[in-house]
Design a protein around this motif. Structure first.
Motif, PDB file in Angstrom:
ATOM      1  N   TYR A 129      -4.129   0.105  -4.801  1.00 20.61           N
ATOM      2  CA  TYR A 129      -3.666  -1.254  -5.307  1.00 20.61           C
ATOM      3  C   TYR A 129      -4.455  -1.468  -6.442  1.00 20.61           C
ATOM      4  CZ  TYR A 129      -0.203  -1.254  -1.834  1.00 20.61           C
ATOM      5  OH  TYR A 129       0.809  -0.764  -0.858  1.00 20.61           O
TER       6      TYR A 129
ATOM      7  N   ALA B 201      -4.630  -6.696  -8.197  1.00 20.69           N
ATOM      8  CA  ALA B 201      -3.996  -5.837  -7.440  1.00 20.69           C
ATOM      9  C   ALA B 201      -3.431  -6.623  -6.418  1.00 20.69           C
ATOM     10  CB  ALA B 201      -5.010  -4.977  -6.776  1.00 20.69           C
TER      11      ALA B 201
ATOM     12  N   ASP C 117      -1.539  -2.696   5.811  1.00 15.44           N
ATOM     13  CA  ASP C 117      -0.232  -2.433   6.271  1.00 15.44           C
ATOM     14  C   ASP C 117      -0.562  -1.137   7.025  1.00 15.44           C
ATOM     15  OD1 ASP C 117      -0.272  -1.175   4.082  1.00 15.44           O
ATOM     16  OD2 ASP C 117       1.621  -1.489   3.417  1.00 15.44           O
ATOM     17  N   MET C 118      -1.671  -0.498   7.172  1.00 16.99           N
ATOM     18  CA  MET C 118      -1.823   0.981   7.782  1.00 16.99           C
ATOM     19  C   MET C 118      -1.045   1.069   9.255  1.00 16.99           C
ATOM     20  SD  MET C 118      -3.234   2.461   5.231  1.00 16.99           S
ATOM     21  CE  MET C 118      -2.270   1.311   4.142  1.00 16.99           C
TER      22      MET C 118
HETATM   23  O1   DC Z   1      -9.175  -3.608   0.516  1.00 18.06           O
HETATM   24  P1   DC Z   1      -8.905  -4.075  -1.189  1.00 18.06           P
HETATM   25  O2   DC Z   1     -10.001  -5.391  -1.169  1.00 18.06           O
HETATM   26  O3   DC Z   1      -9.714  -3.013  -1.947  1.00 18.06           O
HETATM   27  O4   DC Z   1      -7.650  -4.389  -1.387  1.00 18.06           O
HETATM   28  C1   DC Z   1      -7.162  -4.936  -2.723  1.00 18.06           C
HETATM   29  C2   DC Z   1      -5.951  -5.387  -2.519  1.00 18.06           C
HETATM   30  O5   DC Z   1      -4.722  -4.674  -2.542  1.00 18.06           O
HETATM   31  C3   DC Z   1      -5.552  -6.453  -1.541  1.00 18.06           C
HETATM   32  O6   DC Z   1      -6.045  -7.817  -1.716  1.00 18.06           O
HETATM   33  C4   DC Z   1      -4.284  -6.496  -1.289  1.00 18.06           C
HETATM   34  C5   DC Z   1      -3.779  -5.269  -1.781  1.00 18.06           C
HETATM   35  N1   DC Z   1      -3.669  -4.163  -0.625  1.00 18.06           N
HETATM   36  C6   DC Z   1      -2.684  -4.019   0.084  1.00 18.06           C
HETATM   37  O7   DC Z   1      -1.466  -4.992  -0.267  1.00 18.06           O
HETATM   38  N2   DC Z   1      -2.128  -3.256   0.938  1.00 18.06           N
HETATM   39  C7   DC Z   1      -3.135  -2.427   1.564  1.00 18.06           C
HETATM   40  N3   DC Z   1      -2.694  -1.673   2.304  1.00 18.06           N
HETATM   41  C8   DC Z   1      -4.127  -2.338   1.053  1.00 18.06           C
HETATM   42  C9   DC Z   1      -4.580  -3.433  -0.143  1.00 18.06           C
END
Ligand code: DC
Length: 234
Positions: free
Chosen positions: A50, A110, A143-144
Protein backbone atom coordinates in the motif's frame (compact mmCIF):
# COMPACT_ATOMS: atom_id res chain seq x y z
CA UNK A 1 -17.94 -31.40 15.92
CA UNK A 2 -17.32 -27.95 17.45
CA UNK A 3 -17.35 -24.75 15.35
CA UNK A 4 -13.54 -24.49 15.15
CA UNK A 5 -13.42 -28.01 13.72
CA UNK A 6 -16.21 -27.18 11.24
CA UNK A 7 -14.24 -24.12 10.10
CA UNK A 8 -11.20 -26.38 9.73
CA UNK A 9 -13.17 -28.61 7.36
CA UNK A 10 -14.80 -25.76 5.38
CA UNK A 11 -11.62 -23.74 4.91
CA UNK A 12 -9.00 -26.53 5.09
CA UNK A 13 -7.01 -24.54 7.62
CA UNK A 14 -3.37 -24.09 6.65
CA UNK A 15 -0.82 -24.53 9.40
CA UNK A 16 2.15 -22.82 7.79
CA UNK A 17 0.55 -19.39 7.46
CA UNK A 18 0.41 -17.11 10.50
CA UNK A 19 -1.43 -13.82 10.02
CA UNK A 20 -0.59 -10.80 12.18
CA UNK A 21 -3.00 -7.88 11.98
CA UNK A 22 -3.26 -4.70 13.98
CA UNK A 23 -2.81 -0.93 13.85
CA UNK A 24 0.46 0.82 13.02
CA UNK A 25 3.31 0.77 15.52
CA UNK A 26 1.91 -2.16 17.48
CA UNK A 27 4.94 -4.39 16.82
CA UNK A 28 3.65 -6.50 13.91
CA UNK A 29 6.82 -6.15 11.83
CA UNK A 30 9.19 -6.99 14.68
CA UNK A 31 7.10 -10.02 15.64
CA UNK A 32 6.77 -11.12 12.01
CA UNK A 33 10.54 -11.16 11.45
CA UNK A 34 11.30 -12.75 14.79
CA UNK A 35 8.85 -15.59 13.98
CA UNK A 36 10.08 -15.87 10.38
CA UNK A 37 13.65 -16.29 11.55
CA UNK A 38 12.64 -18.90 14.11
CA UNK A 39 10.48 -20.90 11.68
CA UNK A 40 12.49 -20.27 8.48
CA UNK A 41 9.44 -18.79 6.74
CA UNK A 42 8.90 -15.77 4.45
CA UNK A 43 7.27 -12.49 5.47
CA UNK A 44 4.57 -10.61 3.61
CA UNK A 45 4.61 -6.95 4.70
CA UNK A 46 1.34 -6.03 2.99
CA UNK A 47 1.54 -2.43 4.25
CA UNK A 48 4.62 -2.00 2.06
CA UNK A 49 2.46 -2.73 -1.01
CA UNK A 50 0.00 0.00 0.00
CA UNK A 51 2.95 2.31 0.65
CA UNK A 52 4.24 1.50 -2.84
CA UNK A 53 0.88 2.60 -4.22
CA UNK A 54 1.03 5.83 -2.19
CA UNK A 55 4.58 6.41 -3.41
CA UNK A 56 3.68 5.76 -7.05
CA UNK A 57 0.68 8.06 -6.93
CA UNK A 58 3.04 10.86 -5.92
CA UNK A 59 6.18 10.09 -7.97
CA UNK A 60 4.36 8.99 -11.14
CA UNK A 61 1.66 11.65 -10.79
CA UNK A 62 -1.13 9.05 -10.93
CA UNK A 63 -4.26 10.97 -10.05
CA UNK A 64 -7.15 8.55 -10.47
CA UNK A 65 -7.79 5.05 -9.14
CA UNK A 66 -7.99 3.87 -12.74
CA UNK A 67 -4.51 5.26 -13.55
CA UNK A 68 -3.08 3.58 -10.45
CA UNK A 69 -4.67 0.21 -11.23
CA UNK A 70 -3.44 0.38 -14.85
CA UNK A 71 0.09 1.15 -13.64
CA UNK A 72 -0.04 -1.79 -11.18
CA UNK A 73 -1.36 -4.18 -13.82
CA UNK A 74 1.46 -3.44 -16.24
CA UNK A 75 4.23 -3.56 -13.63
CA UNK A 76 6.26 -6.45 -12.27
CA UNK A 77 5.88 -6.26 -8.50
CA UNK A 78 7.53 -8.74 -6.16
CA UNK A 79 7.97 -8.75 -2.42
CA UNK A 80 11.39 -9.70 -1.12
CA UNK A 81 11.93 -10.94 2.46
CA UNK A 82 15.27 -9.64 3.67
CA UNK A 83 15.82 -11.71 6.84
CA UNK A 84 19.30 -10.23 7.44
CA UNK A 85 17.93 -6.69 7.63
CA UNK A 86 14.65 -7.77 9.26
CA UNK A 87 12.50 -6.07 6.63
CA UNK A 88 10.75 -6.53 3.31
CA UNK A 89 11.58 -4.70 0.13
CA UNK A 90 9.77 -4.41 -3.17
CA UNK A 91 11.13 -5.21 -6.57
CA UNK A 92 9.29 -2.87 -8.93
CA UNK A 93 10.23 -3.55 -12.56
CA UNK A 94 13.74 -4.64 -11.42
CA UNK A 95 14.28 -1.64 -9.12
CA UNK A 96 14.46 -2.32 -5.39
CA UNK A 97 12.41 0.03 -3.21
CA UNK A 98 12.56 0.10 0.59
CA UNK A 99 13.60 3.17 2.54
CA UNK A 100 11.73 5.47 0.11
CA UNK A 101 8.47 3.91 1.30
CA UNK A 102 9.07 4.16 5.02
CA UNK A 103 7.94 7.63 6.05
CA UNK A 104 4.69 8.92 7.52
CA UNK A 105 3.72 11.02 4.47
CA UNK A 106 3.76 7.95 2.26
CA UNK A 107 1.91 5.99 4.97
CA UNK A 108 -0.88 8.60 5.14
CA UNK A 109 -1.28 8.57 1.36
CA UNK A 110 -1.29 4.75 1.49
CA UNK A 111 -4.08 4.73 4.10
CA UNK A 112 -6.15 7.09 1.95
CA UNK A 113 -5.77 5.00 -1.21
CA UNK A 114 -6.29 1.75 0.71
CA UNK A 115 -9.98 2.72 1.05
CA UNK A 116 -10.55 2.10 -2.67
CA UNK A 117 -11.94 -1.33 -3.51
CA UNK A 118 -10.35 -1.42 -7.00
CA UNK A 119 -6.94 -0.71 -5.51
CA UNK A 120 -7.32 -3.42 -2.84
CA UNK A 121 -8.47 -5.92 -5.48
CA UNK A 122 -5.51 -5.08 -7.74
CA UNK A 123 -3.02 -6.40 -5.18
CA UNK A 124 -4.83 -9.46 -3.79
CA UNK A 125 -2.99 -11.81 -6.16
CA UNK A 126 0.44 -10.37 -5.32
CA UNK A 127 -0.30 -10.93 -1.63
CA UNK A 128 -1.59 -14.48 -2.05
CA UNK A 129 1.37 -15.33 -4.30
CA UNK A 130 3.71 -14.46 -1.43
CA UNK A 131 2.70 -17.81 0.13
CA UNK A 132 5.02 -20.62 -0.89
CA UNK A 133 3.56 -23.83 0.62
CA UNK A 134 7.07 -25.32 0.81
CA UNK A 135 8.30 -22.42 2.91
CA UNK A 136 5.51 -21.00 5.13
CA UNK A 137 4.46 -17.36 5.54
CA UNK A 138 4.01 -14.74 8.21
CA UNK A 139 1.51 -12.26 6.75
CA UNK A 140 1.53 -8.80 8.37
CA UNK A 141 -1.18 -6.21 7.74
CA UNK A 142 -4.72 -5.10 8.50
CA UNK A 143 -6.85 -7.71 6.68
CA UNK A 144 -4.54 -10.72 6.51
CA UNK A 145 -6.72 -12.93 8.73
CA UNK A 146 -10.08 -11.55 7.63
CA UNK A 147 -9.66 -11.26 3.83
CA UNK A 148 -6.34 -12.38 2.32
CA UNK A 149 -5.59 -15.59 4.25
CA UNK A 150 -8.80 -16.61 6.09
CA UNK A 151 -7.50 -20.18 5.82
CA UNK A 152 -4.56 -19.47 8.17
CA UNK A 153 -4.79 -21.77 11.18
CA UNK A 154 -3.27 -19.16 13.50
CA UNK A 155 -4.46 -15.55 13.28
CA UNK A 156 -2.93 -13.01 15.64
CA UNK A 157 -4.33 -9.54 16.30
CA UNK A 158 -2.04 -7.13 18.16
CA UNK A 159 -3.22 -4.00 19.93
CA UNK A 160 -1.66 -1.27 22.13
CA UNK A 161 -2.55 2.29 23.13
CA UNK A 162 -1.86 5.04 20.55
CA UNK A 163 0.66 6.67 22.95
CA UNK A 164 2.71 3.47 23.30
CA UNK A 165 2.62 2.96 19.53
CA UNK A 166 3.67 6.55 18.79
CA UNK A 167 6.64 6.15 21.10
CA UNK A 168 7.69 2.88 19.46
CA UNK A 169 7.33 4.37 15.98
CA UNK A 170 9.36 7.43 17.08
CA UNK A 171 12.18 5.17 18.27
CA UNK A 172 12.16 3.23 14.99
CA UNK A 173 12.32 6.44 12.94
CA UNK A 174 15.08 7.88 15.14
CA UNK A 175 17.10 4.68 14.69
CA UNK A 176 16.87 5.28 10.95
CA UNK A 177 18.24 8.80 11.46
CA UNK A 178 14.89 10.53 10.80
CA UNK A 179 13.75 13.47 12.92
CA UNK A 180 10.47 13.12 14.81
CA UNK A 181 7.91 15.46 16.40
CA UNK A 182 6.09 13.28 18.96
CA UNK A 183 2.82 15.22 18.94
CA UNK A 184 2.57 15.11 15.13
CA UNK A 185 3.34 11.40 15.14
CA UNK A 186 0.58 10.69 17.66
CA UNK A 187 -1.94 12.70 15.62
CA UNK A 188 -0.90 10.88 12.41
CA UNK A 189 -1.26 7.50 14.13
CA UNK A 190 -4.72 8.38 15.45
CA UNK A 191 -5.84 9.63 12.04
CA UNK A 192 -4.54 6.48 10.36
CA UNK A 193 -6.34 4.31 12.96
CA UNK A 194 -9.56 6.16 12.18
CA UNK A 195 -9.14 5.58 8.45
CA UNK A 196 -8.07 1.95 8.75
CA UNK A 197 -10.84 0.97 11.19
CA UNK A 198 -13.70 2.87 9.59
CA UNK A 199 -13.26 2.19 5.89
CA UNK A 200 -16.03 0.21 4.22
CA UNK A 201 -13.79 -2.33 2.48
CA UNK A 202 -11.60 -4.67 4.57
CA UNK A 203 -11.51 -2.50 7.70
CA UNK A 204 -8.95 -3.19 10.40
CA UNK A 205 -10.56 -5.64 12.83
CA UNK A 206 -9.68 -8.95 14.45
CA UNK A 207 -10.85 -12.11 12.69
CA UNK A 208 -13.45 -13.93 14.82
CA UNK A 209 -11.03 -16.76 15.53
CA UNK A 210 -7.95 -14.62 16.24
CA UNK A 211 -5.63 -14.62 19.21
CA UNK A 212 -5.80 -11.02 20.50
CA UNK A 213 -2.72 -9.75 22.37
CA UNK A 214 -2.32 -6.32 23.98
CA UNK A 215 1.40 -5.60 23.58
CA UNK A 216 1.45 -2.34 25.62
CA UNK A 217 3.28 -3.90 28.57
CA UNK A 218 4.89 -6.90 26.89
CA UNK A 219 8.35 -7.38 25.44
CA UNK A 220 8.68 -8.80 21.93
CA UNK A 221 9.94 -12.08 23.45
CA UNK A 222 6.82 -12.33 25.64
CA UNK A 223 4.53 -11.70 22.64
CA UNK A 224 6.45 -14.24 20.58
CA UNK A 225 6.22 -16.75 23.44
CA UNK A 226 2.40 -16.49 23.44
CA UNK A 227 2.22 -16.92 19.66
CA UNK A 228 4.55 -19.94 19.66
CA UNK A 229 2.59 -21.55 22.51
CA UNK A 230 -0.60 -21.28 20.38
CA UNK A 231 1.25 -22.42 17.24
CA UNK A 232 2.44 -25.58 19.02
CA UNK A 233 -1.14 -26.44 19.94
CA UNK A 234 -2.20 -26.60 16.25
O1 DC B 1 1.47 -1.41 7.92
P1 DC B 1 1.79 -0.01 7.33
O2 DC B 1 1.83 1.05 8.36
O3 DC B 1 3.02 -0.04 6.50
O4 DC B 1 0.54 0.29 6.35
C1 DC B 1 0.38 1.51 5.69
C2 DC B 1 -1.09 1.72 5.37
O5 DC B 1 -1.49 0.76 4.38
C3 DC B 1 -2.08 1.52 6.50
O6 DC B 1 -2.33 2.70 7.23
C4 DC B 1 -3.33 1.05 5.81
C5 DC B 1 -2.83 0.35 4.60
N1 DC B 1 -2.89 -1.12 4.73
C6 DC B 1 -4.08 -1.74 4.47
O7 DC B 1 -5.08 -1.06 4.20
N2 DC B 1 -4.18 -3.09 4.49
C7 DC B 1 -3.11 -3.84 4.80
N3 DC B 1 -3.21 -5.15 4.80
C8 DC B 1 -1.88 -3.23 5.11
C9 DC B 1 -1.81 -1.86 5.09
Amino acid sequence: MNWVKSLDVILKLVKNIITIDGPSGVGKGTLAFSLAERLGWNVLDSGLLYRLIGYLSITEGLETTQEIVQFLNKSKIELITNLDEGLCEIDLNNNTLGIELRNENIASRAAELAKEEEIRNAIIKIQRNAYDPEKGLIADGRDMGTVIFPEAALKVFLQASPEVRAERRANQLKEKGMSVIMHDLLVQIQLRDEEDMNRKISPLKPADDSLVIDTSNLSIKEVEGRVIKNFKKL
